[in-house]
Design an enzyme around this catalytic site. Structure first.
Site, PDB file in Angstrom:
ATOM      1  N   PRO A   1       0.814  -1.226   0.000  1.00 49.51           N
ATOM      2  CA  PRO A   1       0.000   0.000   0.000  1.00 49.51           C
ATOM      3  C   PRO A   1       0.847   1.276   0.000  1.00 49.51           C
ATOM      4  O   PRO A   1       0.322   2.353  -0.265  1.00 49.51           O
ATOM      5  CB  PRO A   1      -0.832  -0.117   1.282  1.00 49.51           C
ATOM      6  CG  PRO A   1      -0.202  -1.202   2.086  1.00 49.51           C
ATOM      7  CD  PRO A   1       0.537  -2.082   1.144  1.00 49.51           C
TER       8      PRO A   1
ATOM      9  N   GLU B   1       1.573  -7.906   8.742  1.00 49.32           N
ATOM     10  CA  GLU B   1       1.213  -6.488   8.877  1.00 49.32           C
ATOM     11  C   GLU B   1       2.245  -5.557   8.267  1.00 49.32           C
ATOM     12  O   GLU B   1       2.148  -4.345   8.399  1.00 49.32           O
ATOM     13  CB  GLU B   1       0.970  -6.150  10.353  1.00 49.32           C
ATOM     14  CG  GLU B   1      -0.380  -6.630  10.866  1.00 49.32           C
ATOM     15  CD  GLU B   1      -0.462  -8.159  10.987  1.00 49.32           C
ATOM     16  OE1 GLU B   1       0.478  -8.744  11.564  1.00 49.32           O
ATOM     17  OE2 GLU B   1      -1.425  -8.759  10.500  1.00 49.32           O
TER      18      GLU B   1
ATOM     19  N   ARG C   1      -1.189  -8.335 -21.204  1.00 52.19           N
ATOM     20  CA  ARG C   1      -2.081  -7.927 -22.300  1.00 52.19           C
ATOM     21  C   ARG C   1      -1.400  -7.009 -23.304  1.00 52.19           C
ATOM     22  O   ARG C   1      -1.873  -6.853 -24.426  1.00 52.19           O
ATOM     23  CB  ARG C   1      -3.305  -7.184 -21.751  1.00 52.19           C
ATOM     24  CG  ARG C   1      -4.226  -8.005 -20.903  1.00 52.19           C
ATOM     25  CD  ARG C   1      -5.274  -7.119 -20.250  1.00 52.19           C
ATOM     26  NE  ARG C   1      -6.031  -6.379 -21.266  1.00 52.19           N
ATOM     27  CZ  ARG C   1      -7.045  -6.902 -21.941  1.00 52.19           C
ATOM     28  NH1 ARG C   1      -7.434  -8.123 -21.707  1.00 52.19           N
ATOM     29  NH2 ARG C   1      -7.676  -6.191 -22.853  1.00 52.19           N
TER      30      ARG C   1
ATOM     31  N   ASP D   1      -8.679  -0.296 -25.806  1.00 54.99           N
ATOM     32  CA  ASP D   1      -9.126  -0.272 -24.426  1.00 54.99           C
ATOM     33  C   ASP D   1      -9.182   1.160 -23.913  1.00 54.99           C
ATOM     34  O   ASP D   1      -8.402   2.017 -24.309  1.00 54.99           O
ATOM     35  CB  ASP D   1      -8.205  -1.120 -23.550  1.00 54.99           C
ATOM     36  CG  ASP D   1      -8.517  -2.600 -23.710  1.00 54.99           C
ATOM     37  OD1 ASP D   1      -9.522  -2.907 -24.368  1.00 54.99           O
ATOM     38  OD2 ASP D   1      -7.756  -3.430 -23.201  1.00 54.99           O
TER      39      ASP D   1
HETATM   40  C1  JBB Z   1       0.079  -6.557   1.708  1.00 56.42           C
HETATM   41  C2  JBB Z   1      -0.064  -5.395  -0.255  1.00 56.42           C
HETATM   42  C3  JBB Z   1       2.461  -4.352   3.917  1.00 56.42           C
HETATM   43  O1  JBB Z   1       3.944  -2.175   3.134  1.00 56.42           O
HETATM   44  C4  JBB Z   1       3.073  -1.953   3.972  1.00 56.42           C
HETATM   45  C5  JBB Z   1       2.210  -3.091   4.415  1.00 56.42           C
HETATM   46  C6  JBB Z   1       1.166  -2.881   5.301  1.00 56.42           C
HETATM   47  C7  JBB Z   1       0.345  -3.956   5.671  1.00 56.42           C
HETATM   48  C8  JBB Z   1       0.607  -5.225   5.149  1.00 56.42           C
HETATM   49  C9  JBB Z   1       1.668  -5.415   4.283  1.00 56.42           C
HETATM   50  C10 JBB Z   1       2.006  -6.750   3.745  1.00 56.42           C
HETATM   51  S1  JBB Z   1       0.679  -7.575   3.041  1.00 56.42           S
HETATM   52  S2  JBB Z   1      -1.507  -5.987   1.656  1.00 56.42           S
HETATM   53  C11 JBB Z   1      -1.314  -5.205   0.160  1.00 56.42           C
HETATM   54  C12 JBB Z   1       0.744  -6.168   0.600  1.00 56.42           C
HETATM   55  O2  JBB Z   1       2.868  -0.864   4.488  1.00 56.42           O
END
Ligand code: JBB
Length: 254
Positions: A88, A115, A153, A168
């Site tokens: 994220p 996490e 693609r 597209d």
């Molecule tokens: C996950 C992509 C990573 O990099 C971050 C982070 C926060 C929460 C969980 C994860 C690993 S799992 S969810 C979307 C990767 O800040």
């Protein structure tokens, strides 16, 4: 083009990779996807891939050793290809980035769980961080599939139609015009008359104007970067002022 995916959950990739366009692309050798189970690169008895965060606090953190071992054993050290971390915290993936990534012969995609990642993974293993959007997911697997799909693609020959990719909506920079198929009337709702007219010039003009109208209505942010002809600009300039209604999730583009 080859994708090397590093994940703790390789199994869920296969159903999608075995479907339709991606399956055909892999069968013809245009796309190769290698799945690597990070857990198989652990060296401890219990195959541990996460640990508690230094400094305390909740949640578990993805350990660096198994992931570095996995990526380096498959790609060498340092890897010669982009190593994309799905997180994220990454830049939002879009069609423009897909068009750049398709130029690479090989891409590593690293999927996290838990996490978060030990920061040294970001700093010393990933060459780039990508996000597919602002929502909470369980892991990087779905984002990795999204990147594979969007990039594959764009490989010449993957779509049957040689310029299909250019049709597209995001390639043209505008949303798609409305489309209809038979029947000509369904539950009293008719297909627009122009589409039944057989007048290909009129149809093309109508479609372009509809694409412009609905892009202005639903995604006015896209108009700034769309390649518009003088005729398009004249059409837009002749419309009533006021762009689209703001929609609840239109906190896009700050
Ligand atoms: C996950 C992509 C990573 O990099 C971050 C982070 C926060 C929460 C969980 C994860 C690993 S799992 S969810 C979307 C990767 O800040």
């Amino acid at each position: 083009m080859r994708f090397d995916v590093f994940t703790l959950f390789p199994e869920p990739f296969n159903p999608y990779l075995e479907t339709s366009i991606l399956q055909r692309a892999r069968a013809s050798g245009l796309v190769e996807v290698a799945l690597h189970d990070i857990r198989s690169f652990t060296t401890d008895r219990h195959h541990v891939t996460d640990d508690m965060p230094y400094g305390g606090g909740g949640g578990m953190v993805m350990k660096p050793e198994p992931l570095f071992a996995a990526v380096e054993s498959v790609l060498g050290s340092p890897p010669a290809c982009p190593v994309v971390l799905l997180t994220p915290q990454g830049r939002i993936f879009n069609q423009q980035r897909a068009l750049q990534l398709v130029l690479e012969p090989r891409i590593a995609l690293v999927c996290g769980r838990y996490e978060g990642f030990d920061e040294r993974i970001r700093e010393h293993l990933a060459t780039e961080e990508l996000s597919i959007g602002d929502y909470v997911l369980t892991g990087g697997e779905l984002p990795a599939l999204v990147v594979i799909d969007a990039v594959a693609r764009l490989i010449p020959g993957v779509l049957g139609d040689p310029d299909g990719a250019m049709d597209d909506s995001h390639a043209s920079g505008l949303l798609e015009y409305p489309q209809y198929t038979r029947p000509a009337e369904f539950r009293g709702w008719p297909v627009p008359e122009v589409l039944l007219s057989g007048d290909h010039g009129r149809i093309a003009r109508w479609r372009r104007e509809q694409a412009l109208l609905r892009t202005r209505q639903k995604r006015p942010d896209l108009l700034d970067r769309a390649r518009l002809t003088p005729k398009d600009l004249k059409f837009l300039a002749g419309l009533e002022p006021g762009a689209g209604e703001p929609s609840p999730d239109q906190d896009r583009e700050a």
